[in-house]
Motif scaffolding. Structure first.
Motif, PDB file in Angstrom:
ATOM      1  N   ILE A  24       0.665  -1.173  -0.035  1.00 38.66           N
ATOM      2  CA  ILE A  24      -0.176  -0.076   0.144  1.00 38.66           C
ATOM      3  C   ILE A  24       1.005   1.095   0.022  1.00 38.66           C
ATOM      4  O   ILE A  24       0.469   2.181  -0.672  1.00 38.66           O
ATOM      5  N   GLU A  25       2.090   1.084   0.799  1.00 36.48           N
ATOM      6  CA  GLU A  25       2.801   2.302   0.857  1.00 36.48           C
ATOM      7  C   GLU A  25       3.398   2.516  -0.635  1.00 36.48           C
ATOM      8  O   GLU A  25       3.664   3.549  -1.150  1.00 36.48           O
ATOM      9  N   GLU A  26       3.803   1.584  -1.171  1.00 36.22           N
ATOM     10  CA  GLU A  26       4.447   1.730  -2.524  1.00 36.22           C
ATOM     11  C   GLU A  26       3.381   2.041  -3.682  1.00 36.22           C
ATOM     12  O   GLU A  26       3.752   2.170  -4.801  1.00 36.22           O
ATOM     13  N   SER A  27       2.073   1.816  -3.444  1.00 38.57           N
ATOM     14  CA  SER A  27       1.146   1.678  -4.583  1.00 38.57           C
ATOM     15  C   SER A  27       1.304   3.245  -5.415  1.00 38.57           C
ATOM     16  O   SER A  27       1.548   4.154  -4.730  1.00 38.57           O
ATOM     17  N   ASP A  28       0.986   3.118  -6.639  1.00 36.91           N
ATOM     18  CA  ASP A  28       1.133   4.056  -7.695  1.00 36.91           C
ATOM     19  C   ASP A  28       0.346   5.341  -7.480  1.00 36.91           C
ATOM     20  O   ASP A  28      -0.917   4.997  -7.951  1.00 36.91           O
ATOM     21  N   ALA A  29       0.603   6.401  -6.874  1.00 33.97           N
ATOM     22  CA  ALA A  29      -0.125   7.531  -6.827  1.00 33.97           C
ATOM     23  C   ALA A  29      -0.556   8.135  -8.196  1.00 33.97           C
ATOM     24  O   ALA A  29      -1.527   8.441  -8.387  1.00 33.97           O
ATOM     25  N   ALA A  30       0.422   8.022  -9.005  1.00 34.29           N
ATOM     26  CA  ALA A  30       0.359   8.364 -10.369  1.00 34.29           C
ATOM     27  C   ALA A  30      -1.226   7.763 -10.965  1.00 34.29           C
ATOM     28  O   ALA A  30      -1.925   8.632 -11.726  1.00 34.29           O
ATOM     29  N   LEU A  31      -1.280   6.635 -10.758  1.00 30.72           N
ATOM     30  CA  LEU A  31      -2.147   5.517 -11.179  1.00 30.72           C
ATOM     31  C   LEU A  31      -3.523   6.241 -10.765  1.00 30.72           C
ATOM     32  O   LEU A  31      -4.790   6.369 -11.481  1.00 30.72           O
ATOM     33  N   GLU A  32      -3.701   6.397  -9.385  1.00 31.32           N
ATOM     34  CA  GLU A  32      -4.788   6.833  -8.782  1.00 31.32           C
ATOM     35  C   GLU A  32      -5.056   8.364  -9.159  1.00 31.32           C
ATOM     36  O   GLU A  32      -6.320   8.805  -9.514  1.00 31.32           O
ATOM     37  N   GLU A  33      -4.032   9.370  -9.555  1.00 23.91           N
ATOM     38  CA  GLU A  33      -4.259  10.430  -9.799  1.00 23.91           C
ATOM     39  C   GLU A  33      -5.013  10.456 -11.381  1.00 23.91           C
ATOM     40  O   GLU A  33      -6.051  11.182 -11.679  1.00 23.91           O
ATOM     41  N   ALA A  34      -4.425   9.684 -12.107  1.00 19.66           N
ATOM     42  CA  ALA A  34      -4.779   9.257 -13.696  1.00 19.66           C
ATOM     43  C   ALA A  34      -6.476   8.885 -13.405  1.00 19.66           C
ATOM     44  O   ALA A  34      -7.395   9.443 -14.262  1.00 19.66           O
ATOM     45  N   ALA A  35      -6.676   8.157 -12.673  1.00 20.05           N
ATOM     46  CA  ALA A  35      -8.239   7.626 -12.337  1.00 20.05           C
ATOM     47  C   ALA A  35      -8.960   8.757 -12.050  1.00 20.05           C
ATOM     48  O   ALA A  35     -10.106   8.803 -12.750  1.00 20.05           O
ATOM     49  N   ALA A  36      -8.514   9.337 -11.056  1.00 17.38           N
ATOM     50  CA  ALA A  36      -9.372  10.635 -10.441  1.00 17.38           C
ATOM     51  C   ALA A  36      -9.652  11.496 -11.713  1.00 17.38           C
ATOM     52  O   ALA A  36     -10.772  12.298 -12.078  1.00 17.38           O
ATOM     53  N   SER A  37      -8.607  11.807 -12.410  1.00 15.03           N
ATOM     54  CA  SER A  37      -8.717  12.783 -13.576  1.00 15.03           C
ATOM     55  C   SER A  37      -9.744  12.400 -14.617  1.00 15.03           C
ATOM     56  O   SER A  37     -10.251  13.123 -15.441  1.00 15.03           O
ATOM     57  N   LEU A  38      -9.870  10.969 -14.823  1.00 18.16           N
ATOM     58  CA  LEU A  38     -10.905  10.446 -15.634  1.00 18.16           C
ATOM     59  C   LEU A  38     -12.256  10.675 -15.100  1.00 18.16           C
ATOM     60  O   LEU A  38     -13.094   9.962 -15.456  1.00 18.16           O
ATOM     61  N   GLY A  39     -12.396  10.844 -13.946  1.00 19.65           N
ATOM     62  CA  GLY A  39     -13.794  11.029 -13.319  1.00 19.65           C
ATOM     63  C   GLY A  39     -14.074   9.899 -12.110  1.00 19.65           C
ATOM     64  O   GLY A  39     -15.336  10.042 -11.866  1.00 19.65           O
ATOM     65  N   ALA A  40     -13.097   9.153 -11.942  1.00 16.31           N
ATOM     66  CA  ALA A  40     -13.581   8.167 -11.031  1.00 16.31           C
ATOM     67  C   ALA A  40     -13.542   8.625  -9.486  1.00 16.31           C
ATOM     68  O   ALA A  40     -12.785   9.560  -9.301  1.00 16.31           O
ATOM     69  N   ASN A  41     -14.535   8.111  -8.722  1.00 16.46           N
ATOM     70  CA  ASN A  41     -14.672   8.487  -7.515  1.00 16.46           C
ATOM     71  C   ASN A  41     -13.740   7.600  -6.642  1.00 16.46           C
ATOM     72  O   ASN A  41     -13.413   6.743  -7.160  1.00 16.46           O
ATOM     73  N   TRP A  42     -13.863   7.994  -5.359  1.00 11.78           N
ATOM     74  CA  TRP A  42     -12.730   7.394  -4.429  1.00 11.78           C
ATOM     75  C   TRP A  42     -13.149   5.897  -4.350  1.00 11.78           C
ATOM     76  O   TRP A  42     -12.244   4.976  -4.332  1.00 11.78           O
ATOM     77  N   PHE A  43     -14.379   5.474  -4.271  1.00  8.24           N
ATOM     78  CA  PHE A  43     -14.760   4.101  -4.144  1.00  8.24           C
ATOM     79  C   PHE A  43     -14.400   3.351  -5.495  1.00  8.24           C
ATOM     80  O   PHE A  43     -13.698   2.133  -5.331  1.00  8.24           O
ATOM     81  N   GLN A  44     -14.479   3.793  -6.643  1.00  7.51           N
ATOM     82  CA  GLN A  44     -14.220   3.227  -8.142  1.00  7.51           C
ATOM     83  C   GLN A  44     -12.655   3.109  -8.145  1.00  7.51           C
ATOM     84  O   GLN A  44     -12.216   2.013  -8.422  1.00  7.51           O
ATOM     85  N   ILE A  45     -11.974   4.143  -7.476  1.00  7.95           N
ATOM     86  CA  ILE A  45     -10.442   4.081  -7.560  1.00  7.95           C
ATOM     87  C   ILE A  45     -10.169   3.076  -6.711  1.00  7.95           C
ATOM     88  O   ILE A  45      -9.121   2.082  -7.136  1.00  7.95           O
ATOM     89  N   PHE A  46     -10.633   2.763  -5.591  1.00  3.24           N
ATOM     90  CA  PHE A  46     -10.370   1.910  -4.463  1.00  3.24           C
ATOM     91  C   PHE A  46     -10.502   0.401  -5.118  1.00  3.24           C
ATOM     92  O   PHE A  46      -9.700  -0.486  -5.106  1.00  3.24           O
ATOM     93  N   VAL A  47     -11.536   0.376  -5.863  1.00  2.00           N
ATOM     94  CA  VAL A  47     -12.140  -1.217  -6.212  1.00  2.00           C
ATOM     95  C   VAL A  47     -11.379  -1.558  -7.238  1.00  2.00           C
ATOM     96  O   VAL A  47     -10.998  -2.551  -7.684  1.00  2.00           O
ATOM     97  N   LYS A  48     -11.082  -0.569  -8.460  1.00  2.80           N
ATOM     98  CA  LYS A  48     -10.645  -0.809  -9.775  1.00  2.80           C
ATOM     99  C   LYS A  48      -8.984  -0.743  -9.635  1.00  2.80           C
ATOM    100  O   LYS A  48      -8.276  -1.140 -10.598  1.00  2.80           O
ATOM    101  N   VAL A  49      -8.543   0.230  -8.761  1.00  6.89           N
ATOM    102  CA  VAL A  49      -7.012   0.556  -9.033  1.00  6.89           C
ATOM    103  C   VAL A  49      -6.509  -0.092  -7.778  1.00  6.89           C
ATOM    104  O   VAL A  49      -5.263  -0.740  -7.933  1.00  6.89           O
ATOM    105  N   ILE A  50      -6.797   0.429  -6.574  1.00  9.72           N
ATOM    106  CA  ILE A  50      -6.116   0.048  -5.175  1.00  9.72           C
ATOM    107  C   ILE A  50      -6.020  -1.381  -4.928  1.00  9.72           C
ATOM    108  O   ILE A  50      -5.143  -2.057  -4.765  1.00  9.72           O
ATOM    109  N   PHE A  51      -7.375  -1.725  -4.813  1.00  6.82           N
ATOM    110  CA  PHE A  51      -7.465  -3.192  -4.365  1.00  6.82           C
ATOM    111  C   PHE A  51      -6.841  -4.273  -5.174  1.00  6.82           C
ATOM    112  O   PHE A  51      -6.441  -5.064  -4.780  1.00  6.82           O
ATOM    113  N   PRO A  52      -6.870  -4.145  -6.736  1.00  6.17           N
ATOM    114  CA  PRO A  52      -6.374  -5.145  -7.467  1.00  6.17           C
ATOM    115  C   PRO A  52      -4.637  -5.187  -7.236  1.00  6.17           C
ATOM    116  O   PRO A  52      -4.240  -6.397  -7.223  1.00  6.17           O
ATOM    117  N   ALA A  53      -4.253  -4.278  -7.100  1.00 10.41           N
ATOM    118  CA  ALA A  53      -2.717  -4.242  -6.815  1.00 10.41           C
ATOM    119  C   ALA A  53      -2.514  -4.645  -5.416  1.00 10.41           C
ATOM    120  O   ALA A  53      -1.383  -5.329  -5.230  1.00 10.41           O
TER     121      ALA A  53
END
Lengths: 280, 282
Positions: A167-196
């Motif tokens: 979790i500490e190393e997880s890619d902040a850039a990826l989360e920001e990209a998802a956010a810039s595409l309009g994802a909300n925090w829950f979508q980011i969590f489910v689609k970006v963070i959790f799979p990682a």
């Protein structure tokens, strides 16, 4: 101590290969390989029919089931709460964080017998928590549920310590990209963070499960240790030994050994998979 | 630490996660630890101290210390040798060797004890020979030491191997070309580089050796005043409903555990600093 230039003849042979190889092999043979062979050879003397007779005995099967399901239950609890704790430690700042972080290692450092008597006391009818739970008709001490409680304690650091660095190393850039595409925090969590994080989470929970299968010290104090109800496999082995049933002890022992090797193999594969995911 | 992007979970979610983690850690870690000292001090400080007058307690402390005094140096020595072997040389079967080192962590402590029963017990491989020569290993101190050696072996090798692999061989090879001997290389080049990792491994070995219960209880036979280490004596006291004394002995081991995790946290920090600087001097 470090040289600014690359040494050309640096490939010269480092001395001590023979010595360190000899010492290592002797020690590993003496401490691990020969003792394991002694058990395996003893058990191998008995015909397969006798072996299965022992292993498929009702009480032995019941013990394996109890050990297996308690370890699974504890691993699942740690899967959820270990993740939450790892998340909190990796992402949030709060007062006393260092101390909380260090506390997660306590189950690694506290002897199992100490953990056993203190958990048994906490959850006993007049213990700090048992007292609160009793009016609700919940009694966790000296029961089958007690086994799971002990295994949760023992397994927690495996999950937290495996997941936290991911979790500490997880890619902040990826989360920001998802956010810039309009994802909300829950979508980011489910689609970006959790799979990682998932591979690490599975690895940690598997390690906790493997540890739980063989755990003895912390369990026997809080469990009622009744055959067919709350008797774990390691305890059954000790009981067989005390009754001088060496064949029985060796048969169950070898089975546990095989399971341990399988679990080693599985966690090794999971760890490799996890590392591969981390690099890509 | 990574500060995440623009979109974060709402405050309510964050509060819920913090609360859940807090409750879980309180129930499973803080309360049990508090209970140990609470039970030990139930009869006040004087009653607590009186628990240690019991000669059985004094004996168990001595035996545990003796076990640690043998196991920690032996396992440290072989752990360093093993880490040196797998990080300085290439040879076939290296992966298998590393796997074998992990075995004591993977098998149940009860199985660990069982192995030595089948090796040295009266019906085991060396059983008859040992009986003929009147040597007692199982149900005696040597058995306790062997079982403890087994379960506490991997710590040093396991801490040092990744560290030494990361540090590489450049420094050692440079020393070699300058004519240093193997032993000189180890003492003057390798050891200063790995000292924090080594200390970390030793601390963990010590904690495990002091606290091992399952493996030791199988080989001990619980001969009072002969094979009762501290964890085993806790078991005896607890079984005899002498809870105050059981928790008093437990409090000593808990104190050791707390010291262990503090030292661990400090050493982890030191190792992280060393890694970051990529340099040797700390």
């Amino acid at each position: 101590m470090r040289f600014p230039f690359k040494l050309r003849n640096g490939k010269g042979k480092m001395p001590g290969f023979g010595l360190s190889m000899g010492l290592s092999l002797s020690y590993l043979s003496f401490l691990i390989l020969i003792p394991i062979s002694s058990l395996v050879v003893y058990a191998a003397k008995m015909p397969l029919k006798d072996y299965f007779g022992i292993i498929l005995d009702e009480r032995v099967v019941a013990a394996f089931k109890i050990s297996f399901f308690s370890a699974i239950a504890a691993a699942l609890v740690n899967f959820v709460f270990g993740f939450i704790i790892a998340w909190v430690l990796a992402r949030y700042d709060f007062v006393g964080k260092r101390i909380v972080d260090a506390c997660v290692d306590l189950p690694f450092a506290v002897p199992t017998a100490v953990a056993g008597i203190s958990l048994a006391t906490v959850f006993s009818a007049n213990g700090l928590l048992g007292k609160i739970l009793l009016p609700f008709g919940i009694s966790l001490g000296y029961s089958t549920a007690g086994i799971v409680l002990a295994l949760i304690f023992i397994g927690l650091p495996f999950v937290v310590r495996t997941v936290q660095p991911i979790i500490e190393e997880s890619d902040a850039a990826l989360e920001e990209a998802a956010a810039s595409l309009g994802a909300n925090w829950f979508q980011i969590f489910v689609k970006v963070i959790f799979p990682a994080v998932l591979p690490a989470l599975v690895t940690g929970a598997t390690m906790a499960f493997a540890r739980g299968l063989g755990e003895y010290g912390s369990v026997i104090f809080i469990s009622s240790n009744m055959p067919y109800v709350s008797e774990i496999v390691p305890l059954l082995i000790i009981k067989k030994l005390m009754q001088f049933d060496y064949l029985g002890a060796s048969a169950i022992g070898v089975t546990m050994l095989i399971i341990a090797f399988i679990m080693m193999f599985v966690t090794n594969i999971l760890q490799k998979y996890m590392l591969k995911g981390r690099q890509s | 630490m990574i500060k995440t992007g623009i979109v974060r979970e709402p405050r309510r979610v964050k509060a819920l996660l913090l609360f859940t983690a807090g409750v879980f850690l309180s129930v499973f870690i803080i309360l049990p630890m508090v209970t140990i000292f609470r039970e030990a001090l139930k009869a006040g400080v004087a009653g607590y101290l009186k628990s240690f007058v019991d000669p059985g307690v004094a004996f168990s402390i001595r035996l545990s210390l003796l076990t640690v005094l043998i196991c920690v140096p032996v396992n440290t020595f072989f752990g360093v040798v093993l880490a040196w072997l797998v990080t300085k040389y290439e040879f076939p079967g290296k992966k298998l060797l590393i796997t074998v080192v992990e075995v004591p962590f993977s098998v149940s402590p009860v199985i660990a004890g069982l192995l030595f029963i089948f090796l040295f017990g009266s019906f085991g491989w060396f059983g008859t020979w040992l009986t003929d020569h009147n040597i007692k290993i199982v149900f005696a101190v040597p058995g306790i030491v062997l079982a403890t050696l087994f379960v506490s072996f991997p710590f040093v090798a396991r801490e040092l191997t990744p560290l030494m692999r990361e540090l590489g061989k450049d420094d050692e090879e440079a020393a070699l070309t300058l004519g240093a001997s193997g032993l000189q290389i180890f003492w003057k080049v390798t050891l200063p580089n790995i000292k924090w990792g080594l200390l970390y491994g030793i601390i963990l070995t010590n904690a495990r050796a002091m606290g091992e219960f399952g493996a030791v209880s199988v080989v001990s036979g619980l001969v009072r005043g002969v094979t009762t280490t501290m964890p085993l004596y806790i078991d005896i006291l607890y079984g005899e409903y002498m809870f105050k004394s059981a928790f008093a002995v437990a409090s000593l081991l808990t104190f050791l555990a707390v010291v262990t995790i503090i030292v661990k946290a400090v050493l982890e920090y030191a190792i992280a600093v060393q890694r970051k600087s990529g340099e040797v001097q700390i």
